[in-house]
Motif scaffolding. Sequence first.
Motif, short mmCIF file in Angstrom:
data_model
loop_
_atom_site.label_atom_id
_atom_site.label_comp_id
_atom_site.label_asym_id
_atom_site.label_seq_id
_atom_site.Cartn_x
_atom_site.Cartn_y
_atom_site.Cartn_z
N ASN B 65 -58.72 87.00 7.03
CA ASN B 65 -58.62 87.10 8.49
C ASN B 65 -57.14 87.17 8.88
N VAL B 66 -56.83 87.69 10.08
CA VAL B 66 -55.45 87.62 10.56
C VAL B 66 -55.34 86.45 11.53
N ASP B 67 -54.25 85.72 11.44
CA ASP B 67 -54.05 84.58 12.33
C ASP B 67 -52.59 84.16 12.27
N THR B 68 -52.20 83.28 13.16
CA THR B 68 -50.82 82.80 13.18
C THR B 68 -50.65 81.56 12.30
N CYS B 69 -51.74 81.13 11.67
CA CYS B 69 -51.61 80.02 10.72
C CYS B 69 -52.35 80.41 9.43
N ASP B 70 -52.01 79.76 8.33
CA ASP B 70 -52.64 80.07 7.05
C ASP B 70 -52.89 78.76 6.31
N PRO B 71 -54.12 78.38 5.96
CA PRO B 71 -55.37 79.08 6.22
C PRO B 71 -55.64 79.23 7.72
N CYS B 72 -56.48 80.20 8.08
CA CYS B 72 -56.67 80.56 9.48
C CYS B 72 -57.48 79.51 10.24
N THR B 73 -57.55 79.68 11.56
CA THR B 73 -58.24 78.74 12.45
C THR B 73 -59.69 78.53 12.03
N ILE B 74 -60.34 79.61 11.60
CA ILE B 74 -61.75 79.51 11.22
C ILE B 74 -61.90 78.75 9.91
N CYS B 75 -61.05 79.06 8.92
CA CYS B 75 -61.15 78.39 7.61
C CYS B 75 -60.88 76.89 7.72
N THR B 76 -60.04 76.50 8.69
CA THR B 76 -59.69 75.09 8.80
C THR B 76 -60.54 74.33 9.82
N ASP B 77 -61.48 75.05 10.48
CA ASP B 77 -62.32 74.41 11.50
C ASP B 77 -63.35 73.51 10.80
N PRO B 78 -63.26 72.18 11.00
CA PRO B 78 -64.18 71.28 10.29
C PRO B 78 -65.63 71.40 10.80
N ALA B 79 -65.81 72.02 11.99
CA ALA B 79 -67.16 72.11 12.55
C ALA B 79 -67.96 73.25 11.93
N ARG B 80 -67.30 74.06 11.09
CA ARG B 80 -68.00 75.22 10.55
C ARG B 80 -68.68 74.91 9.22
N ASP B 81 -69.80 75.58 9.02
CA ASP B 81 -70.61 75.38 7.83
C ASP B 81 -69.95 76.07 6.64
N ARG B 82 -69.44 75.27 5.68
CA ARG B 82 -68.73 75.85 4.55
C ARG B 82 -69.67 76.41 3.48
N SER B 83 -70.98 76.27 3.67
CA SER B 83 -71.90 76.76 2.65
C SER B 83 -72.33 78.20 2.91
N VAL B 84 -71.87 78.77 4.03
CA VAL B 84 -72.23 80.15 4.36
C VAL B 84 -70.96 80.99 4.52
N ILE B 85 -70.90 82.11 3.82
CA ILE B 85 -69.79 83.05 3.98
C ILE B 85 -70.33 84.37 4.48
N CYS B 86 -69.80 84.83 5.60
CA CYS B 86 -70.20 86.11 6.16
C CYS B 86 -69.15 87.14 5.80
N VAL B 87 -69.56 88.18 5.06
CA VAL B 87 -68.61 89.20 4.58
C VAL B 87 -68.56 90.35 5.58
N VAL B 88 -67.37 90.64 6.09
CA VAL B 88 -67.20 91.75 7.04
C VAL B 88 -66.16 92.73 6.49
N GLU B 89 -66.20 93.96 7.00
CA GLU B 89 -65.24 94.96 6.53
C GLU B 89 -63.86 94.71 7.12
N ASP B 90 -63.86 94.28 8.40
CA ASP B 90 -62.61 94.32 9.14
C ASP B 90 -62.54 93.12 10.11
N VAL B 91 -61.32 92.76 10.49
CA VAL B 91 -61.15 91.64 11.43
C VAL B 91 -61.85 91.92 12.75
N GLY B 92 -61.88 93.19 13.17
CA GLY B 92 -62.56 93.55 14.41
C GLY B 92 -64.04 93.19 14.36
N ASP B 93 -64.66 93.34 13.18
CA ASP B 93 -66.06 92.98 13.01
C ASP B 93 -66.24 91.47 13.13
N LEU B 94 -65.28 90.73 12.55
CA LEU B 94 -65.30 89.26 12.64
C LEU B 94 -65.25 88.85 14.11
#
Lengths: 201, 201
Positions: B65-94
């Motif tokens: 993903n593109v972001d101003t921090c690394d790891p990005c906001t989504i990867c570091t969000d503790p509220a997100r389910d880490r057992s599911v990965i959604c694969v997209v072609e492009d950041v626009g799709d995300l």
Amino acid sequence: MSRRIAGAEIERLIQLMAKLPGLGPRSARRAALHLIKRKEPLFAPLAAAMGEVLERVGICTNCGNVDTCDPCTICTDPARDRSVICVVEDVGDLWALERAAAMKGQYHVLGGTLSALDGIGPDDLNIAPLIERAEAGDVKEVILAVNATVDGQTTAHYITDRLEGCSVEVSRLAHGVPVGGELDYLDEGTLAAAMRSRRPV
Amino acid sequence: MSRRIAGAEIERLIQLMAKLPGLGPRSARRAALHLIKRKEPLFAPLAAAMGEVLERVGICTNCGNVDTCDPCTICTDPARDRSVICVVEDVGDLWALERAAAMKGQYHVLGGTLSALDGIGPDDLNIAPLIERAEAGDVKEVILAVNATVDGQTTAHYITDRLEGCSVEVSRLAHGVPVGGELDYLDEGTLAAAMRSRRPV
């Protein structure tokens, strides 16, 4: 976006870009992503250009045009005819006339039109400096290139009155059929004006 | 513009803005003028936001993903389910999936699709790190949210093959009638897919 999905800077950039004319929230996101993906070839030069223009842009104290120098590029161009001043409402109109290469003289940007409804009087516009320029000597003709709207025409009348004492010729743009225009699609006012101003072939 | 009518900085700004998607030369001029006229409320904040994003934006080393921090906001969000990965072609799709609030898990951005025509192979895409993430343990499901194009589907097949050894469930987005869509206007492929995947009411 409802949830935070990117750093605050990116979301703020998208919000600000969405305020540009021609871009909405959706196309602003697309444009921001386009920039982020083209950091070196487009984003960096664009950010630099914005910074430079922001720092240096201002209003020409002579004619009211916007430029990065004062007096502006047009006012200081020695190839331009200083005896003709073309009066426009807005810088966008000036750019349009320049694209058409329709003017060899100088310009004067009013910054709007007189409007009783919006409470815009002569002192709110860049009119007094225009009269000064017209009185100052070299000027032979003032062309009123204001929009063909009620407010535009009111402003044109007012300026014509104010210029009565000066020894300058005052003219206005011709009304008529747009080049490439089909008569069937034109409004009655334009057709009547074109008929009144008909010319021998 | 044929003749110089403004400082080089303004013309350069217009040229660069015209390269944004959704803006052409004409609307870029309008947008630039819009900015110049709104120096304090819009131009200065936009230039500042561009500078900040330009300086800090990068690609998340975890998900692409593109972001101003690394790891990005989504990867570091503790509220997100880490057992599911959604694969997209492009950041626009995300971003599109996030707008739909359709995903509670994490993402993985491929950065394109496999394409024999354009010479894009598995090594040109962010696929190997995806396999690593899927093998790393916690992941239970990989959702292939690639475009329903030939290249997208080829890429989905390839990733499915590569994930064969891992103990993860692989799924893909449903094909069917778009919500609000009228059958009469849909292509045959979509209608056939919707019919095949029909569900009991």
